[in-house]
Design a protein around this motif. Structure first.
Motif, mmCIF file in Angstrom:
data_model
loop_
_atom_site.group_PDB
_atom_site.id
_atom_site.type_symbol
_atom_site.label_atom_id
_atom_site.label_comp_id
_atom_site.label_asym_id
_atom_site.label_seq_id
_atom_site.Cartn_x
_atom_site.Cartn_y
_atom_site.Cartn_z
ATOM 1 N N GLU A 200 0.818 -1.209 0.000
ATOM 2 C CA GLU A 200 0.000 0.000 0.000
ATOM 3 C C GLU A 200 0.854 1.263 0.000
ATOM 4 O O GLU A 200 0.542 2.236 -0.702
ATOM 5 N N ALA A 203 2.171 1.893 -3.464
ATOM 6 C CA ALA A 203 1.101 2.395 -4.320
ATOM 7 C C ALA A 203 0.818 3.868 -4.042
ATOM 8 O O ALA A 203 0.592 4.667 -4.966
ATOM 9 N N GLU A 337 0.564 -8.810 -8.206
ATOM 10 C CA GLU A 337 -0.905 -8.806 -8.239
ATOM 11 C C GLU A 337 -1.468 -7.804 -7.235
ATOM 12 O O GLU A 337 -2.396 -7.046 -7.547
ATOM 13 N N ALA A 338 -0.908 -7.796 -6.036
ATOM 14 C CA ALA A 338 -1.379 -6.870 -5.010
ATOM 15 C C ALA A 338 -1.094 -5.428 -5.412
ATOM 16 O O ALA A 338 -1.938 -4.535 -5.219
ATOM 17 N N TYR A 339 0.080 -5.176 -5.979
ATOM 18 C CA TYR A 339 0.429 -3.816 -6.388
ATOM 19 C C TYR A 339 -0.535 -3.312 -7.463
ATOM 20 O O TYR A 339 -1.036 -2.185 -7.379
ATOM 21 N N GLU A 340 -0.802 -4.112 -8.478
ATOM 22 C CA GLU A 340 -1.713 -3.686 -9.544
ATOM 23 C C GLU A 340 -3.118 -3.445 -8.994
ATOM 24 O O GLU A 340 -3.808 -2.500 -9.404
ATOM 25 N N ARG A 341 -3.551 -4.285 -8.072
ATOM 26 C CA ARG A 341 -4.891 -4.140 -7.506
ATOM 27 C C ARG A 341 -4.999 -2.877 -6.662
ATOM 28 O O ARG A 341 -5.960 -2.114 -6.787
ATOM 29 N N VAL A 342 -4.009 -2.618 -5.811
ATOM 30 C CA VAL A 342 -4.077 -1.481 -4.897
ATOM 31 C C VAL A 342 -3.803 -0.167 -5.613
ATOM 32 O O VAL A 342 -4.446 0.859 -5.346
ATOM 33 N N SER A 343 -2.842 -0.155 -6.532
ATOM 34 C CA SER A 343 -2.428 1.093 -7.195
ATOM 35 C C SER A 343 -3.283 1.450 -8.399
ATOM 36 O O SER A 343 -3.432 2.629 -8.740
ATOM 37 N N GLY A 344 -3.825 0.433 -9.059
ATOM 38 C CA GLY A 344 -4.538 0.680 -10.307
ATOM 39 C C GLY A 344 -3.613 0.843 -11.496
ATOM 40 O O GLY A 344 -4.067 1.093 -12.620
ATOM 41 N N HIS A 346 -0.840 -0.557 -14.274
ATOM 42 C CA HIS A 346 -0.443 -1.782 -14.982
ATOM 43 C C HIS A 346 1.067 -1.944 -14.922
ATOM 44 O O HIS A 346 1.814 -0.960 -14.947
#
Length: 408
Positions: A200, A203, A337-344, A346
């Motif tokens: 988090e 991100a 996966e967590a970084y892309e999900r939390v940050s938005g 790509h």
């Protein structure tokens, strides 16, 4: 060797320990970096011959801090409880307590830290850039408050900044680690609590709108290939300034990196040393309390942080003995996966790989060039640790070779 012919630049024999103005000018013309980076590297070379590292005492540092404070807050203060702080491979640090009237808070005893360069550091950076970046991150991620900066060493022996003392530890009290936090292992229960915060915070750093922050010591590369080119020029220039021998793999790496410069789609704040060992956490509640060591930070590409964080040098194995954990926290696929999900944001695989090569190249520069130069010339208080870093140069080159082969 200290000197060797450099017929490409037509300058004859070059003595890197006593660089001539003509050679310094040729380097500046050959490599384009951010303006502050150029000033820092140029100052290093101009002062190299006549600025050996001189061991400083707590009394001398206290006097320098007193001079800096008098210039900023007047004479109504007292410096108490000065003591050395250990840790870190690049900067000298002293903790102390300041008895003063703090604006908006009244009289208090504030725990502070002085962070100062040696004559030459394993990474030559700007204290003003570090000061501005930490200031910009207040309220974004946990950082210590910053107070004053002696950008040019006008008050202290070398450039320095003063920031607040942050609670927490860099590793569990019962664990062990190598230099600068490398090799730290975390128990599963702690990993589960730290890992989400770790992702988090990264991100948040990358999502931060830096346009309104005071980052006057930084240049914004904009979109395109300028960001990658500036970074590569920075580290190739340091290699030319500090290396003592030719390493063909380093020349090959530069050719590949220049041929494959990635296009930056969105400039963000990059920490550039985002990993276990560079944040503090409180053991009673497992909360990240402060992100430290922003000296390499820049306005750049988020993939630089992602590639650095997933470097194998900063990983440790899970209990199964087979699964590498990013910074001892979670598997690489889960981290991405967590970084892309939390940050938005790509993650582009090709750009990520370019920065893995770039980071391996810069690590090799630090270990084999700057580490060698400053240790042989007695430029730092951390000569034993710097000499240790030279020893990992072969493993860093092997990682660089593997990344280049994968990129081929």
């Amino acid at each position: 060797m200290t000197s060797r012919p450099d017929w490409k630049q037509g300058l004859g024999p070059i003595d890197k320990d006593r660089p001539s103005p003509a050679w310094i000018a040729a380097l500046r013309a050959r490599f384009t970096t951010e303006r502050t980076i150029d000033r820092v590297l140029t100052r290093k070379l101009e002062q190299r011959a006549d600025r050996p590292y001189r061991q400083t005492t707590l009394e001398q540092l206290g006097a320098g801090v007193e001079s800096l404070l008098r210039a900023n807050i007047g004479a109504d203060f007292a410096i108490r409880e000065t003591r050395w702080l250990s840790g870190g491979a690049s900067k000298l640090q002293m903790a102390f307590t300041l008895d003063w009237t703090r604006p908006g808070a009244g009289r208090e005893q504030t725990p502070l830290v002085l962070r100062m360069e040696p004559a030459e550091s394993i990474v030559e950076t700007s204290r003003l850039r570090e000061f501005q970046l930490i200031k910009a991150m207040e309220g974004v991620v946990p950082v210590p408050p910053v107070f004053w900066c002696d950008e040019n060493g006008d008050h202290l022996p070398y450039p320095a900044l003063i920031y607040g003392f942050a609670r927490g530890v860099a590793k569990p009290s019962a664990s062990s680690s190598g230099p600068s936090g490398v090799g730290t292992t975390l128990p599963p229960a702690l990993r589960e609590r730290i890992a989400p915060q770790f992702v988090e915070c990264l991100a948040r750093i990358h999502a931060f709108d830096f346009s309104k922050a005071d980052l006057s010591a930084f240049d914004n590369p904009g979109t395109g290939t300028q960001c990658a080119a500036w970074g590569l020029d920075w580290w190739q220039r340091v290699w030319e300034e500090d290396s003592g021998e030719d390493v063909p793999l380093m020349r090959l790496a530069v050719v590949w990196l220049r041929k494959n410069l990635p296009v930056l789609d969105r400039p963000v704040i990059v920490h550039a040393d985002y990993r276990l060992g560079n944040f503090l956490f409180t053991e009673d509640d497992a909360r990240i309390s402060a992100w430290l060591d922003w000296e390499l930070g820049r306005i750049g590409d988020r993939h630089q942080d992602l590639a650095w964080t997933t470097n194998h040098a900063f990983s440790s194995m899970d209990a199964d003995g087979k699964t590498p954990l990013v910074c001892g926290l979670l598997p690489e696929s889960a981290f991405f996966e967590a970084y892309e999900r939390v940050s938005g944001f790509h993650i582009d695989a090709k750009t990520l790989h370019w920065y893995k090569v770039y980071n391996a190249y810069s690590l090799a520069v630090i270990a084999l060039a700057t580490g060698y130069r400053i240790s042989r010339n007695a430029k730092t208080h951390q000569d034993v640790l710097v000499a240790w870093l030279i020893g990992i140069g072969s493993s860093v080159l092997e990682e660089l070779r593997q990344h280049l082969e994968a990129g081929a």
